[in-house]
Each structure stands twice: as structure tokens, then as C-alpha cells.
Design an enzyme around this catalytic site. Structure first.
Site, short mmCIF file in Angstrom:
data_model
loop_
_atom_site.label_atom_id
_atom_site.label_comp_id
_atom_site.label_asym_id
_atom_site.label_seq_id
_atom_site.Cartn_x
_atom_site.Cartn_y
_atom_site.Cartn_z
N ASP A 314 0.87 -1.18 0.00
CA ASP A 314 0.00 0.00 0.00
C ASP A 314 0.91 1.22 0.00
O ASP A 314 2.13 1.10 -0.11
CB ASP A 314 -0.95 -0.01 1.20
CG ASP A 314 -2.31 0.60 0.86
OD1 ASP A 314 -2.34 1.80 0.51
OD2 ASP A 314 -3.33 -0.10 0.94
N HIS A 384 -2.47 3.53 -4.65
CA HIS A 384 -1.87 3.11 -3.37
C HIS A 384 -0.44 2.59 -3.55
O HIS A 384 -0.04 1.62 -2.90
CB HIS A 384 -2.75 2.04 -2.71
CG HIS A 384 -4.04 2.56 -2.17
ND1 HIS A 384 -4.10 3.33 -1.03
CD2 HIS A 384 -5.31 2.44 -2.62
CE1 HIS A 384 -5.36 3.66 -0.79
NE2 HIS A 384 -6.11 3.14 -1.76
N GLU A 449 -9.50 3.06 -5.50
CA GLU A 449 -9.23 4.43 -5.07
C GLU A 449 -8.16 5.14 -5.90
O GLU A 449 -7.27 5.80 -5.35
CB GLU A 449 -8.86 4.46 -3.59
CG GLU A 449 -10.01 4.02 -2.69
CD GLU A 449 -9.70 4.17 -1.21
OE1 GLU A 449 -10.60 4.63 -0.48
OE2 GLU A 449 -8.58 3.84 -0.78
#
Length: 639
Positions: A314, A384, A449
Site C-alpha cells: 500500500d 496506493h 481508489e
């Protein structure tokens, strides 16, 4: 020499013209020396806006959850005194005591850093509620300890229980090994518990007769109880393990609490409701040593869960050793005041690091396989990816202007660029090593995202859009995902991802599994598009969510309040029409680690909700019973 000690206390206050409010900080100098020419850093998930309004402090910078401030010029914090400053302008209001500073330190002019202790976030102007009651006392209709509860229970309780259960002399080697495996599992989970199983006959024990039954499901089993023996029927190794685990639960419960009994007669017939009964663990925000990962897999096996989703990368860190790219687990796995990745989420003055060697991974995969748990690895791309981009900056388009960067969770420009051909060479070498480590059919590639507007200022991305006829960020993302899907297929693997993989045209649904996390109705939409779906909505199955609205309850709240009763009662398949129910493969708990600074927080937030999800994944809806669950779950192993 006196100890150098500092403490930061913080409180949240509302503002008349801004519902997000602000923080009031007080730094106490508890040392014997004055503090001058310093800066203070704190980490918090409740981030400030880019230019907060400060009183008695100077805002210096923010990077994701890292915030840095200085006192007014010339200020000296004398020994035994305090410095109070106010920061107004947060991106969201604080709602719980864990929404404030998670860690802090002071940086001195000579480049050294000193740890600052932090306290819970206080709430200005509101009464503090008593601790919430999250679990009722519970009620039993049948006095047996089994979790998840089996599909069909037709047994009568006995007045006594055997000292232990042992394989009859006719047992095969594989059956004896299965008994040994569950006995070892029990000993790891309950180190001081009385062993429910034995390989040798024991006084006042009861023999286990085994019968292989081809008509049972691979994960199903049947237990028949008689005065002089227990018969275990199964068709495959998983069903045999689950049968023995249920027997261990029954005997452990009868020995641990007088309200539980061991069956004297009758039959338990069982098979799982869903094929996918998963638990995810984020090891990027907080690093979990290998033994801790193994402990979680043991707990999963105790609850008959069968998919471990290992979130290995991440923004905060890259945790998987890739021999082709060693900087991923040095530069990309180290956070600290003087490293390229700044402190986040509980990090203080000391640098922290951690990653899994390939031998660690092999050990985890082997333990999981022995317990009929499949390990699904995740490298989160294209978004990420801060840790990877910091380690290998050549993966960025250097022509982009910094003021054009898009931000997710405070990380600017954190997405791999699909227009850079080196990106695919980089990921191809990573996949080559992953397929040697992980036998799973699926590799999870994240896909979540990516900020709308990402890549649009990249000249390379603009050229790609013109060449391929792509429309905006999500068109580029779909192009990227399709290439990644092809790369996985070349390596004999299929793609799993979060629900945003479907954006911009998505990928070929055939063989693709997506996880619906944003809200429950997303799962139905994915199934209609032809994707296989695992339901893991934040509103029910994210175990970092708070369990009560009370200020003192720890956890995140973006998906609302998720009490254990809601997690247990939630029906993931609820809105799926009959013709699409086959697309819904199961459910999964997600353990995101932003709030898990220690084992106590982990246990408070994960239990009893993890066993609640395990029961939702296994037990038929008609057999679920919240009060029965509440009566049994205190016997659960914890982390």
C-alpha cells in the site's frame, strides 16, 4: 542523567462556521531541560486541510497522516511547562477518541528526534458516555459450544464428557494425521487448555470411528454420537478437519463452562453455506510479524474460514520480498523522520521497517494449506503505490507538474502510470516471483481508489489516450487492468480485485472475482456485469469500523457504526435475485490496520465480529441465532 520526557494532549472542538472543527494541542515538557528551536510532528487519520488556521503555532507541512508544526519564533518551552496551540481546519470532524494524534515526536535543530507520548483525543463540551455494551449475555436452546453453528444439529446432551477423543485402531494414517493436525491447532490457540484429542487411547476417553463417504461435499461432514464411540463421516481432507475441529470445540466448551455439554447421542450433518469464507489482513499500515500472521490463520481455521487475503502493499509500505527489486523492502518498507517514507499512523521518532522474506511466505502458505486455507496475495496497483514509487522513482512521468498531482488519503501522485512501459516490465517480474510463491489461482491486484483526474497531466498518458481512444482516468485504468489481466493469464493466474476494477469498461469478467466493499448494492451491480463477487461491505464486514457511537469507542467511522449484532445479522446475498445468486461466492472480513496500534486494539475491534462473519459465511440463514452466538463466542481464541 534525567529522562527526557514529553507528552502531547489533544482535544477536538467544533467551529461555528465549520462542522469539521479543529484540534487543541498541549505539549508538556516533563524533562529537566528547556526545549528550544524545535518542531513537533504528530500522525493522525483526522487530517488537516492544506493550509489550516493556526493559533500560537506555524504550520509547516503535511504528508498523508504526517503533520508538522513549529512554535512561534523564539519560543522556549521551559522544563515543567507546556505549550498550547490550536489547529482549525480539518478534512472531517473527529467522532471518536482514536481520531486524534496516534503518535508524536519533536525534532531539534541538531537533527535529532525525541519521542513524545500521546494521550486519547478528548472532546470539548460534551459528556463522556459510559462504555457501550456490545455483547448480550446470550441464551442457549441447545447446550453445545460450536462456532460456526452447523447446518443440522439433532443431538442430545450427555451428563458427562469424555476425557479426550482418540482414533480407533482401524484409522488410516491420513486420519491419524488429521487428528494430530487439529490437536496441534488447539494447542497453539489454547496453550493452557486441556487437550480434547489424543492419538493414543486414554482412560475415560472415546474412540473415533472414521468413514469415508463419497456422497458428502468436500467441506461437509457428518458426526454420529453413541455411548461408546463417535463416528466421523467425510469425503475430503477439509471435511475431516472441520469435523474434528467441531468435536474439539464441543469438548473444550463442555470442559470450560458448566452451561455446555458434550453430545450423548444423535447426529450433526453439516456443510458450508458459501465456498468463500475469507479474512483479509492489511500488513502495510502496521507490520505483523510472521508468527502473528500464522496465529490469525490458526484462528481462521478454528472458525472454518478458508481464504486468507494478504494485503501486502500500500502507500505506507511494501512488505513482500521481490528479489528483482530489493529497494521495495528497504526504501519501500521503512518509515521514519529521516527516511523517504515519513512516519505514519503511530510511528514516532524511531524508524520502523518490516517485510516478509520469500521463506516467510513459504512458511505461511504451507501452514495455511495444512489447515485448508488458501492464501490470496494482494499487491495494490495502480493506486496506493507510494512505497513502490519512492523506491523506484523512474516509474513516474517526470514531466508532470507537482501542482497537478491528485491525492488519495493525503498521498499525492500515488498511482503507477499506465503509459510508462517500464511499469509493465516492473510488474511482470513481480508476478513472476509471486506465482512461484503462491499456488492460488487468483492474484489480487487491488485497483481501488485511483483519484479521478490522475495521469491527465502526464504527457505520456495524454499520448496513450490519443493512441488508444481512452476517455479520462478510468478509461486509462481499464486499459491498464486489461493488460494486467493478460499478464496474469500468461502466468496461469486469474485476476481478483476491489470493485473499482470494473470502472471505465472494466476487464473480461470471465474468471475474474471482484470484492464489493464500498456499499452493499455494488455487489449486485458487479454480478449483473458478469463478475463473480465476494461481499465485504464496510458497513458490515470492515473490522476497523467503530462498534458504537460513543466517543470513547475506538475505530474508524466512514462506513458508519458497525456493532457486532449488525455484523452477525447482515445478509450479504439479500438483494441478489435467484438467477444471480451463483455469482455471489461468499463473504469476507477485512482487517484494515490504521487503528490497530497494539494487540489490545486488535482484539477489541476484531472480536467478536470475526467469528460473527465466520458464522454468516457457514451457517444457513434459518439456523442463525444472535443470542446463541453471544453465549458461545466468549470461548473464542483471541489474537
Amino acid at each position: 542523567m534525567a529522562l527526557t520526557r514529553y507528552r502531547l494532549e489533544n482535544s477536538w472542538h467544533p467551529l461555528q462556521d465549520n462542522a469539521s472543527g479543529g484540534f487543541t494541542f498541549t505539549l508538556f515538557n516533563l524533562s529537566s531541560e528547556p526545549l528550544s528551536d524545535f518542531r513537533v510532528v504528530y500522525t493522525s487519520l483526522t487530517r488537516t486541510v492544506d493550509k489550516p488556521v493556526c493559533e500560537n503555532a506555524v504550520y509547516l507541512r503535511r504528508n498523508a497522516n504526517f503533520h508538522e508544526f513549529a512554535p512561534p519564533p523564539g519560543f522556549v518551552l521551559e522544563a515543567g511547562k507546556s505549550w498550547r496551540f490550536v489547529v482549525d481546519g480539518l478534512l472531517r470532524p473527529a467522532r471518536h477518541r482514536t481520531d486524534g494524534a496516534k503518535s508524536a515526536y519533536v525534532s531539534l535543530a541538531d537533527g535529532t528526534h525525541r519521542i513524545v507520548e500521546v494521550a486519547d483525543l478528548m472532546l470539548d463540551g460534551r459528556h463522556s458516555e459510559p462504555p457501550p455494551v456490545l455483547l448480550p449475555e446470550g441464551k442457549l436452546d441447545l447446550p453445545f459450544s460450536m462456532q460456526p453453528w452447523p447446518a443440522d444439529v439433532e443431538v442430545q446432551p450427555g451428563e458427562t464428557f469424555p476425557v479426550a477423543l482418540f482414533p480407533a485402531k482401524e484409522a488410516t494414517t491420513d486420519e491419524v494425521l488429521a487428528v494430530d493436525g487439529v490437536l496441534s491447532l488447539f494447542r497453539r490457540l489454547f496453550a493452557v487448555g486441556h487437550a480434547p484429542l489424543s492419538l493414543a487411547p486414554v482412560h475415560e476417553g472415546k474412540p473415533l470411528n472414521f468413514k469415508k463417504h463419497s456422497g458428502l461435499e468436500a467441506e461437509g461432514y457428518r458426526l454420529s454420537f453413541a455411548a461408546d464411540s463417535v463416528t466421523v463421516e467425510y469425503s475430503a481432507a477439509a471435511g475431516l478437519q472441520y469435523a474434528l475441529t467441531v468435536l474439539a470445540q464441543l469438548l473444550h466448551g463442555a470442559r470450560s463452562d458448566a452451561k455446555f455439554r458434550f453430545p450423548a447421542s444423535g447426529v450433526i450433518s453439516d456443510a458450508p453455506r458459501y465456498s468463500w469464507r475469507g479474512c483479509h489482513l492489511d500488513v502495510s499500515r502496521q507490520f505483523y510479524p510472521t508468527d502473528d500472521v500464522l496465529r490469525l490463520i490458526d484462528i481462521m481455521a478454528w472458525f472454518r474460514m478458508n481464504r486468507f487475503h494478504w494485503h501486502l502493499t500500500d502507500d505506507e509500505a511494501w512488505r513482500l520480498e521481490i528479489k528483482a527489486y530489493p529497494l521495495l523492502t528497504t526504501v519501500g518498507a521503512t518509515r521514519g523522520p529521516d527516511t523517504q517514507l515519513l512516519p505514519q499512523l503511530g510511528n514516532s521518532a524511531e524508524p520502523v521497517s518490516g517485510f516478509y522474506t520469500q521463506d516467510d511466505v513459504r512458511n505461511v502458505v504451507a501452514r495455511a494449506a495444512a489447515l485448508n486455507v488458501e492464501v490470496i496475495p494482494e499487491v495494490d496497483i495502480p493506486g496506493h503505490s507510494t512505497a513502490a514509487l519512492v523506491a523506484y522513482p523512474e516509474l513516474t512521468d517526470g514531466q508532470e507538474a507537482p501542482d497537478s498531482y491528485r491525492s488519495v488519503q493525503g498521498y499525492p501522485n500515488n498511482a503507477l502510470n499506465p503509459a510508462i512501459e517500464l511499469t509493465y516490465e516492473f510488474l511482470g517480474k513481480i508476478f513472476d516471483e509471486m506465482v512461484e510463491l503462491f499456488p492460488s489461482r487468483l492474484i489480487h491486484i487491488g485497483g481501488d481508489e485511483v483519484a479521478d483526474g490522475s495521469w491527465l497531466a502526464s504527457p505520456l498518458a495524454k499520448s496513450l489516450m490519443e493512441k488508444e481512444g481512452l476517455d479520462g482516468t478510468f478509461g486509462i485504468q481499464s486499459y491498464f487492468m486489461k493488460r494486467i489481466q493478460g499478464m496474469l493469464h500468461e502466468r496461469g493466474r486469474q485476476l481478483a480485485g476491489w470493485d473499482e476494477v470494473s470502472h471505465g469498461g472494466g476487464v473480461d469478467p470471465q474468471g475474474t472475482l471482484l470484492m464489493a466493499w464500498q456499499k452493499p448494492e455494488v455487489g449486485l451491480a458487479l454480478a449483473k456485469q458478469g463478475y463473480d463477487v465476494v461481499m465485504t461491505p464496510g458497513q458490515a464486514y470492515y473490522l476497523d469500523m467503530v462498534q458504537d457511537e460513543a466517543w470513547q469507542e475506538p475505530g474508524a467511522s466512514w462506513a458508519g457504526t458497525v456493532p457486532p449484532s449488525h455484523t452477525y445479522a447482515y445478509e450479504a446475498v439479500g438483494e441478489f435475485p435467484e438467477e444471480l445468486k451463483d455469482r455471489m461466492k461468499g463473504v469476507q472480513a477485512c482487517i484494515w490496520s490504521e487503528h490497530f496500534l497494539n494487540r489490545a486494539y486488535f482484539n477489541h475491534l476484531v472480536f467478536p465480529r470475526l467469528p460473527a462473519i465466520a458464522e454468516a459465511a457457514w451457517t444457513p440463514k434459518a439456523q442463525k441465532d444472535w443470542l446463541r452466538f453471544a453465549a458461545i463466542v466468549p470461548l473464542s481464541p483471541v489474537y
